[in-house]
Scaffold this motif. Structure first.
Motif, PDB file in Angstrom:
ATOM      1  N   ARG A   1       1.027  -1.130  -0.075  1.00 56.31           N
ATOM      2  CA  ARG A   1      -0.151   0.259  -0.080  1.00 56.31           C
ATOM      3  C   ARG A   1       0.762   1.446  -0.184  1.00 56.31           C
ATOM      4  O   ARG A   1       2.007   1.312   0.635  1.00 56.31           O
ATOM      5  CB  ARG A   1      -0.953  -0.074   1.289  1.00 56.31           C
ATOM      6  N   LEU A   2       0.647   2.176  -0.906  1.00 55.74           N
ATOM      7  CA  LEU A   2       1.246   3.461  -0.739  1.00 55.74           C
ATOM      8  C   LEU A   2       0.781   4.569   0.218  1.00 55.74           C
ATOM      9  O   LEU A   2      -0.400   4.890   0.103  1.00 55.74           O
ATOM     10  CB  LEU A   2       1.434   4.010  -2.330  1.00 55.74           C
ATOM     11  N   LEU A   3       1.630   5.206   1.158  1.00 55.35           N
ATOM     12  CA  LEU A   3       1.039   5.933   1.920  1.00 55.35           C
ATOM     13  C   LEU A   3       1.467   7.327   1.466  1.00 55.35           C
ATOM     14  O   LEU A   3       2.535   7.505   0.934  1.00 55.35           O
ATOM     15  CB  LEU A   3       1.697   5.468   3.387  1.00 55.35           C
ATOM     16  N   THR A   4       0.898   8.413   1.832  1.00 54.71           N
ATOM     17  CA  THR A   4       1.127   9.865   1.773  1.00 54.71           C
ATOM     18  C   THR A   4       2.132   9.935   2.662  1.00 54.71           C
ATOM     19  O   THR A   4       2.493   9.317   3.714  1.00 54.71           O
ATOM     20  CB  THR A   4      -0.175  10.676   1.823  1.00 54.71           C
ATOM     21  N   VAL A   5       2.878  11.246   2.616  1.00 60.14           N
ATOM     22  CA  VAL A   5       3.683  11.759   3.655  1.00 60.14           C
ATOM     23  C   VAL A   5       3.089  11.964   4.959  1.00 60.14           C
ATOM     24  O   VAL A   5       3.497  11.578   5.796  1.00 60.14           O
ATOM     25  CB  VAL A   5       4.435  13.016   3.047  1.00 60.14           C
ATOM     26  N   GLN A   6       1.756  12.495   4.966  1.00 61.14           N
ATOM     27  CA  GLN A   6       0.972  12.485   6.197  1.00 61.14           C
ATOM     28  C   GLN A   6       0.655  11.431   6.916  1.00 61.14           C
ATOM     29  O   GLN A   6       0.895  11.170   8.099  1.00 61.14           O
ATOM     30  CB  GLN A   6      -0.400  13.274   5.779  1.00 61.14           C
ATOM     31  N   GLN A   7       0.392  10.251   6.140  1.00 59.83           N
ATOM     32  CA  GLN A   7       0.191   8.873   6.598  1.00 59.83           C
ATOM     33  C   GLN A   7       1.333   8.429   7.505  1.00 59.83           C
ATOM     34  O   GLN A   7       1.468   7.686   8.338  1.00 59.83           O
ATOM     35  CB  GLN A   7      -0.633   8.064   5.467  1.00 59.83           C
ATOM     36  N   ALA A   8       2.396   8.579   6.484  1.00 63.70           N
ATOM     37  CA  ALA A   8       3.667   8.000   7.163  1.00 63.70           C
ATOM     38  C   ALA A   8       4.041   8.909   8.419  1.00 63.70           C
ATOM     39  O   ALA A   8       4.605   8.124   9.487  1.00 63.70           O
ATOM     40  CB  ALA A   8       4.816   8.132   5.897  1.00 63.70           C
ATOM     41  N   ALA A   9       3.828  10.089   8.311  1.00 61.62           N
ATOM     42  CA  ALA A   9       4.322  10.842   9.742  1.00 61.62           C
ATOM     43  C   ALA A   9       3.398  10.440  10.759  1.00 61.62           C
ATOM     44  O   ALA A   9       3.835  10.210  11.966  1.00 61.62           O
ATOM     45  CB  ALA A   9       4.066  12.475   9.326  1.00 61.62           C
ATOM     46  N   GLU A  10       2.153  10.276  10.803  1.00 64.02           N
ATOM     47  CA  GLU A  10       1.449   9.559  11.565  1.00 64.02           C
ATOM     48  C   GLU A  10       1.968   8.237  12.018  1.00 64.02           C
ATOM     49  O   GLU A  10       1.765   8.006  13.195  1.00 64.02           O
ATOM     50  CB  GLU A  10      -0.152   9.585  11.195  1.00 64.02           C
TER      51      GLU A  10
ATOM     52  N   LEU B   1       4.830   6.963  12.071  1.00 62.99           N
ATOM     53  CA  LEU B   1       5.990   7.396  12.923  1.00 62.99           C
ATOM     54  C   LEU B   1       5.952   8.112  14.163  1.00 62.99           C
ATOM     55  O   LEU B   1       6.751   8.154  14.903  1.00 62.99           O
ATOM     56  CB  LEU B   1       7.275   8.109  12.002  1.00 62.99           C
ATOM     57  N   GLY B   2       4.679   8.832  14.346  1.00 65.08           N
ATOM     58  CA  GLY B   2       4.300   9.612  15.323  1.00 65.08           C
ATOM     59  C   GLY B   2       5.215  11.061  15.356  1.00 65.08           C
ATOM     60  O   GLY B   2       5.492  11.397  16.366  1.00 65.08           O
ATOM     61  N   THR B   3       5.269  11.405  14.059  1.00 65.66           N
ATOM     62  CA  THR B   3       5.991  12.616  13.795  1.00 65.66           C
ATOM     63  C   THR B   3       5.240  13.701  13.256  1.00 65.66           C
ATOM     64  O   THR B   3       4.354  13.236  12.749  1.00 65.66           O
ATOM     65  CB  THR B   3       7.377  12.363  13.214  1.00 65.66           C
ATOM     66  N   GLY B   4       5.834  14.803  12.781  1.00 67.54           N
ATOM     67  CA  GLY B   4       5.193  15.679  11.993  1.00 67.54           C
ATOM     68  C   GLY B   4       5.667  15.354  10.371  1.00 67.54           C
ATOM     69  O   GLY B   4       6.530  14.503  10.305  1.00 67.54           O
ATOM     70  N   VAL B   5       5.107  16.018   9.205  1.00 66.56           N
ATOM     71  CA  VAL B   5       5.602  15.748   8.033  1.00 66.56           C
ATOM     72  C   VAL B   5       6.922  15.948   7.886  1.00 66.56           C
ATOM     73  O   VAL B   5       7.369  15.480   6.542  1.00 66.56           O
ATOM     74  CB  VAL B   5       4.308  16.386   7.122  1.00 66.56           C
ATOM     75  N   ARG B   6       7.500  17.161   8.597  1.00 64.22           N
ATOM     76  CA  ARG B   6       9.060  17.376   8.350  1.00 64.22           C
ATOM     77  C   ARG B   6       9.935  16.340   8.231  1.00 64.22           C
ATOM     78  O   ARG B   6      10.820  16.180   7.397  1.00 64.22           O
ATOM     79  CB  ARG B   6       9.439  18.376   9.001  1.00 64.22           C
TER      80      ARG B   6
END
Length: 66
Positions: free
Chosen positions: A3-12, A14-19
């Motif tokens: 499944r391909l995750l958006t940067v926002q989903q990846a950040a969530e 990881l428990g971090t911000g999108v940066r």
């Protein structure tokens, strides 16, 4: 196929911000896919990144001074 995750989903995940995931992409420290002008991170690549950077605890035993 993962499944391909958006940067926002990846950040969530990881428990971090999108940066943070954006920096990983910019520094090419994580696998990513370009879909047109959008960037996606495969779920397996994110899991691999987490596994590779997981630090196991060290067992410490204390000896009593005689």
């Amino acid at each position: 196929m993962d499944r391909l995750l958006t940067v926002q989903q990846a950040a969530e995940a990881l428990g971090t911000g999108v940066r943070f995931p954006r920096r990983l992409i910019e520094e090419r420290r994580i696998t990513f896919v370009k879909v047109g002008r959008h960037v996606r991170i495969p779920e397996g690549a994110l899991e691999s990144f987490i596994t590779e950077h997981t630090v196991e605890p060290v067992a410490v035993t204390y000896r009593r001074a005689a």
